[in-house]
Design an enzyme around this catalytic site. Structure first.
Site, PDB file in Angstrom:
ATOM      1  N   PRO A  99       0.704  -1.262   0.107  1.00 34.73           N
ATOM      2  CA  PRO A  99      -0.001   0.011   0.109  1.00 34.73           C
ATOM      3  C   PRO A  99       0.925   1.209  -0.043  1.00 34.73           C
ATOM      4  O   PRO A  99       0.179   2.198  -0.133  1.00 34.73           O
ATOM      5  CB  PRO A  99      -0.920  -0.251   1.246  1.00 34.73           C
ATOM      6  N   GLU A 110       2.465  -8.084   8.715  1.00 33.22           N
ATOM      7  CA  GLU A 110       2.372  -6.562   8.728  1.00 33.22           C
ATOM      8  C   GLU A 110       3.020  -5.897   7.713  1.00 33.22           C
ATOM      9  O   GLU A 110       2.848  -4.763   7.182  1.00 33.22           O
ATOM     10  CB  GLU A 110       2.874  -6.168  10.109  1.00 33.22           C
ATOM     11  N   ARG A 135      -3.194  -7.578 -21.163  1.00 37.62           N
ATOM     12  CA  ARG A 135      -4.080  -7.218 -22.219  1.00 37.62           C
ATOM     13  C   ARG A 135      -3.449  -6.173 -23.069  1.00 37.62           C
ATOM     14  O   ARG A 135      -3.968  -5.864 -24.041  1.00 37.62           O
ATOM     15  CB  ARG A 135      -5.441  -6.788 -21.450  1.00 37.62           C
ATOM     16  N   ASP A 164      -9.934   1.797 -24.581  1.00 38.73           N
ATOM     17  CA  ASP A 164     -10.175   1.734 -23.410  1.00 38.73           C
ATOM     18  C   ASP A 164     -10.460   2.951 -22.464  1.00 38.73           C
ATOM     19  O   ASP A 164      -9.690   4.036 -22.755  1.00 38.73           O
ATOM     20  CB  ASP A 164      -9.108   1.071 -22.435  1.00 38.73           C
TER      21      ASP A 164
END
Ligand code: ADE
Length: 246
Positions: free
Chosen positions: A88, A115, A153, A168
């Protein structure tokens, strides 16, 4: 394109890889995904991959030795490709980063559990850190799958339609225009007339306007970075004026 994923739960990726466009891409030799279990690179009786943090505090930390050994055994030292830590704390994954990473013939992805990672993994093994959003998951396996999916893709031949990835949402910096297929009327809801007209220039103009309208309504933050033409800007102004009058 080759992907090497290093994880404590590598088998969690398999079902998705084996049941999607990605499976066909792999069968056709367009992508290769190699899954590696970090636990296979431990040497103690308990196959330990985590330990308590120095300095105290809660949670467990991923030990550096098995992660370094896994990556270096499989890829060599130093690895010949980007080594991406899923965390993150990484740069926020978007279509631009997907294109950038898809230009490499090979990437390695390290998915953590617990963690966090021992900081030395971040500093001396990873060459990049990616986050798939501002929320915390139980591990980096889903983020790794998302990165593999988004990059695959973009590999030529993976999508049936060679222009598939160009229109897209996000590829052009704008959200995609609305799509319709048969029937021309469903429960009284009609397909916009222009799409049935066969006039390609008109269809293109309508789609561009719809893309601008949608992006303005849903993701105005994207407009500043979208690289709009002068015609787009005039159109956007017109749309804005219409909205202000409503
Ligand atoms: N691991 C846990 N949460 C994550 C996130 N948001 N992005 C990437 N890896 C993660």
């Amino acid at each position: 394109m080759r992907f090497d994923v290093f994880s404590l739960l590598p088998e969690t990726l398999r079902p998705y890889l084996n049941a999607s466009i990605l499976e066909k891409a792999a069968a056709r030799g367009l992508i290769e995904v190699h899954l590696h279990n970090i636990r296979d690179y431990t040497h103690d009786r308990h196959h330990t991959t985590d330990d308590t943090p120095y300095g105290g505090g809660g949670g467990m930390v991923m030990k550096p030795e098995p992660v370094f050994e896994a990556v270096e055994t499989v890829l060599g030292s130093p690895p010949p490709c980007p080594v991406i830590l899923l965390t993150p704390q990484g740069r926020l994954f978007d279509q631009k980063i997907a294109s950038e990473l898809a230009s490499h013939p090979q990437i390695a992805l390290i998915s953590g559990r617990y963690e966090g990672f021992d900081e030395r993994i971040r500093q001396h093994l990873a060459t990049d850190e990616i986050s798939i959003g501002d929320y915390v998951l139980t591990g980096g396996e889903l983020p790794a799958l998302m990165v593999i999916d988004a990059l695959s893709r973009l590999v030529p031949g993976v999508l049936g339609d060679p222009t598939g990835a160009e229109d897209d949402s996000h590829a052009s910096g704008l959200l995609e225009y609305p799509h319709y297929t048969r029937p021309p009327e469903f429960r009284g809801w009609k397909v916009p007339e222009v799409l049935l007209s066969g006039d390609h220039a008109k269809v293109d103009a309508w789609r561009r306007e719809q893309s601008l309208r949608r992006t303005l309504a849903k993701r105005p933050d994207m407009l500043a970075k979208a690289g709009l033409s002068e015609a787009d800007k005039r159109l956007l102004e017109k749309i804005q004026n219409q909205i202000n009058k409503e």
